[in-house]
Design an enzyme around this catalytic site. Sequence first.
Site, PDB file in Angstrom:
ATOM      1  N   VAL A 113       4.517 -10.258  -0.617  1.00 30.97           N
ATOM      2  CA  VAL A 113       3.909  -9.030  -1.331  1.00 30.97           C
ATOM      3  C   VAL A 113       3.800  -9.464  -2.571  1.00 30.97           C
ATOM      4  O   VAL A 113       4.783  -8.747  -3.058  1.00 30.97           O
ATOM      5  CB  VAL A 113       3.590  -8.449  -0.570  1.00 30.97           C
ATOM      6  CG1 VAL A 113       2.696  -7.010  -0.989  1.00 30.97           C
ATOM      7  CG2 VAL A 113       3.521  -8.382   1.239  1.00 30.97           C
ATOM      8  N   HIS A 130      -1.987  -2.055  -4.313  1.00 28.01           N
ATOM      9  CA  HIS A 130      -2.328  -2.295  -2.861  1.00 28.01           C
ATOM     10  C   HIS A 130      -1.560  -2.939  -2.134  1.00 28.01           C
ATOM     11  O   HIS A 130      -0.391  -2.495  -1.191  1.00 28.01           O
ATOM     12  CB  HIS A 130      -3.544  -3.965  -2.943  1.00 28.01           C
ATOM     13  CG  HIS A 130      -3.832  -4.136  -1.540  1.00 28.01           C
ATOM     14  ND1 HIS A 130      -4.047  -3.570  -0.582  1.00 28.01           N
ATOM     15  CD2 HIS A 130      -3.566  -5.318  -0.897  1.00 28.01           C
ATOM     16  CE1 HIS A 130      -4.248  -4.652   0.326  1.00 28.01           C
ATOM     17  NE2 HIS A 130      -4.148  -5.357   0.147  1.00 28.01           N
TER      18      HIS A 130
END
Length: 171
Positions: free
Chosen positions: A81, A88
């Site tokens: 990520v 987000h």
Amino acid sequence: MIYEGNPKGSLPGRVAIIVAKFNQTITNRLLRGALDAFRAAGVSDDVVDVFYVPGAFEIPTVSGLLVQRSEYCGILALGAVIKGETSHDEHINRAISLMFAKQGAEFGKPVMFGVLTCNSVEQALARSAVESEDADETRDKAKKAHLGNKGADCAQALLEMVDLLSLCAKS
């Protein structure tokens, strides 16, 4: 008495590796590092199952099912990520980390957090280094302080935890 898991030896069951396909260049390197670490510790490829999911957010759904299955003694979650222009990434990282911790505690099995949470692609590449591909960089620690492969690190930690949990069950 001191108890510590041994990262080498036989496993009492199978290992599941769940790999996010999003940021696949990075996650493939993490998977390669994990598989290499398992092999180096004497774990046969025959007891390792690899499951692919679309992204890191989907990993807990699969790990939640697999951690309940008796044939699996440990779960290794691999993903990347990378921070973008919004928050987000923070929401994904928080949600999945809490789920992994909950699943591991609830079922008494290691659910290893091998999901990179980086600010840039460069950081993710440094944390998913593969010796043969990154030969020059892996030898120069001054160049990149965090160089290594977190997939390999988490695979070793999983083996240690499986062994430690078996010691805890016996003591």
